[in-house]
Design an enzyme around this catalytic site. Structure first.
Site, PDB file in Angstrom:
ATOM      1  CG  HIS A 124      38.504  56.424  19.379  1.00 15.35           C
ATOM      2  ND1 HIS A 124      38.124  57.418  18.492  1.00 15.35           N
ATOM      3  CD2 HIS A 124      37.354  55.986  19.970  1.00 15.35           C
ATOM      4  CE1 HIS A 124      36.809  57.568  18.551  1.00 15.35           C
ATOM      5  NE2 HIS A 124      36.323  56.710  19.436  1.00 15.35           N
ATOM      6  CE  LYS A 171      24.003  44.039  -2.170  1.00 13.43           C
ATOM      7  NZ  LYS A 171      23.754  45.132  -3.121  1.00 13.43           N
ATOM      8  NE  ARG A 206      29.594  56.860  23.412  1.00 12.86           N
ATOM      9  CZ  ARG A 206      28.595  56.112  23.869  1.00 12.86           C
ATOM     10  NH1 ARG A 206      27.745  56.631  24.706  1.00 12.86           N
ATOM     11  NH2 ARG A 206      28.467  54.847  23.506  1.00 12.86           N
ATOM     12  CB  THR A 207      32.613  58.002  17.251  1.00 14.00           C
ATOM     13  OG1 THR A 207      33.094  57.614  18.538  1.00 14.00           O
ATOM     14  CG2 THR A 207      33.748  58.568  16.428  1.00 14.00           C
ATOM     15  NE  ARG A 259      34.297  53.521  16.050  1.00 11.85           N
ATOM     16  CZ  ARG A 259      33.753  53.843  17.228  1.00 11.85           C
ATOM     17  NH1 ARG A 259      32.728  53.148  17.685  1.00 11.85           N
ATOM     18  NH2 ARG A 259      34.227  54.846  17.941  1.00 11.85           N
TER      19      ARG A 259
HETATM   20  N1   CP Z   1      33.569  56.652  22.692  1.00  9.18           N
HETATM   21  C1   CP Z   1      33.114  56.016  21.592  1.00  9.18           C
HETATM   22  O1   CP Z   1      33.894  55.742  20.655  1.00  9.18           O
HETATM   23  O2   CP Z   1      31.789  55.698  21.633  1.00  9.18           O
HETATM   24  P1   CP Z   1      30.988  55.022  20.424  1.00  9.18           P
HETATM   25  O3   CP Z   1      31.529  53.623  20.276  1.00  9.18           O
HETATM   26  O4   CP Z   1      29.558  55.062  20.813  1.00  9.18           O
HETATM   27  O5   CP Z   1      31.298  55.821  19.183  1.00  9.18           O
END
Ligand code: CP
Length: 307
Positions: free
Chosen positions: A136, A86, A58-59, A108
């Site tokens: 998040h 590496k 999603r993100t 992330r």
């Molecule tokens: N909600 C969320 O962070 O989903 P993903 O891990 O798929 O990005």
């Protein structure tokens, strides 16, 4: 008000006015995704890099779609196909990417604080797309956007969050965000998954799911964070699912117009039944849809756009 921050690193750094500004800006962007031509020239000439050291559906996709709908150029870098394998450090990767003059880096990482470190060494705007179990922020913003859209307000709600709270960056960011509003926040899960002293954040703790969901306006389910050792905090998945999985019986105890949320990815049959996830109270896919508008707003504001 105007946006003044270079980065979006966490909800703790945002005021109530800044949160409201992002949500209001997102509202004006939501319509673009419904048009036949889903594109505006707002970020033409800007470059957005997504740098993901943890899996995401999603993100990552949402940020890429958001950037593309604003006409920015996007480049995706994932740890498995980058020079990380590496032995390159995050700092060196960041400095090398910075040399190519991106305007925004979306990161992330499994290490809490990685986006904060990055923000100190690059001139580009940095957006935290999830750092370990820490924060998040864009997930919490899209969750608030969805709650406000469905309930018409963020005050006077009973918000219940159920599951592996201890390892959840989503729980943390949502609690920090909702604390700006006059709503009741209830955390529910097995004692091993509720962080000690969480009440100090001004939330209530309830270990019995049936009591927790009573008269709830919003129920947010969380998956067990297996990648952060969550499974070792419960006797078995079956027992967890029996005691803390959301089923129709619990939904009936909430308010008649309750909304059921989940940040995804869902583990159907564990923290939520398929019947509830796909049922009439579920707004799980609305959350995903709203994620694009919220991330468009964040990209727009960070790159100098005025609301
Ligand atoms: N909600 C969320 O962070 O989903 P993903 O891990 O798929 O990005």
């Amino acid at each position: 008000m105007n946006w003044t921050k270079k980065d979006l690193l966490g909800i703790t750094e945002l005021s109530k006015d800044e949160i409201t500004l992002i949500l209001d800006t997102a509202e004006s962007f939501k319509d673009i995704s419904k048009r036949e031509v889903k594109k505006v020239p707002t970020l033409r000439g800007k470059t957005v890099i997504t740098l993901f050291y943890e899996p995401s559906t999603r993100t990552r996709v949402s940020f890429e779609i958001a950037a593309k709908r604003l006409s920015a150029d996007t480049i995706n870098v994932s740890s498995s196909t980058s020079s990380y394998v590496k032995g390159e450090t995050l700092k060196d990767t960041a400095k090398n990417l910075e040399s190519m003059q991106p305007d925004v880096i979306v990161i992330r990482h499994n290490m809490p604080g990685a986006p904060h470190m990055l923000s100190k060494i690059v001139n580009s705007s940095v957006i935290n797309a999830g750092d370990g179990a820490h924060e998040h922020p864009t997930q919490a913003l899209l969750d608030l956007f969805t709650m406000r859209e469905k309930k018409g307000r963020l005050d006077g709600l009973k918000f219940v969050i159920i599951g592996d709270i201890a390892h959840s960056r989503v729980a943390r960011s949502n609690i920090f965000a909702l604390k700006h509003f006059d709503s009741e926040i209830v955390c529910c899960g097995p004692p091993t998954m509720i962080p000690p002293f969480i009440e100090d954040l001004g939330v209530k703790v309830e270990y019995d799911i049936n009591r927790a969901v009573k008269n709830a306006d919003v129920i947010m389910m969380l998956r067990i964070q297996k990648e952060r050792g969550g499974v070792s905090y419960i006797p078995s998945i079956n027992e967890y699912s029996t005691i803390y999985g959301l089923k129709q019986d619990q939904v009936k105890k909430a308010k008649k117009d309750v909304i059921i949320m989940h940040p995804g990815p869902m583990n159907r049959g564990v923290e939520i039944t398929g019947e509830v996830a796909d049922g009439p109270y579920s707004v799980i896919l609305d959350q995903v849809e709203n994620g694009v508008a919220v991330r468009m707003a964040v990209l727009f504001l960070l790159t100098g756009g005025e609301a």
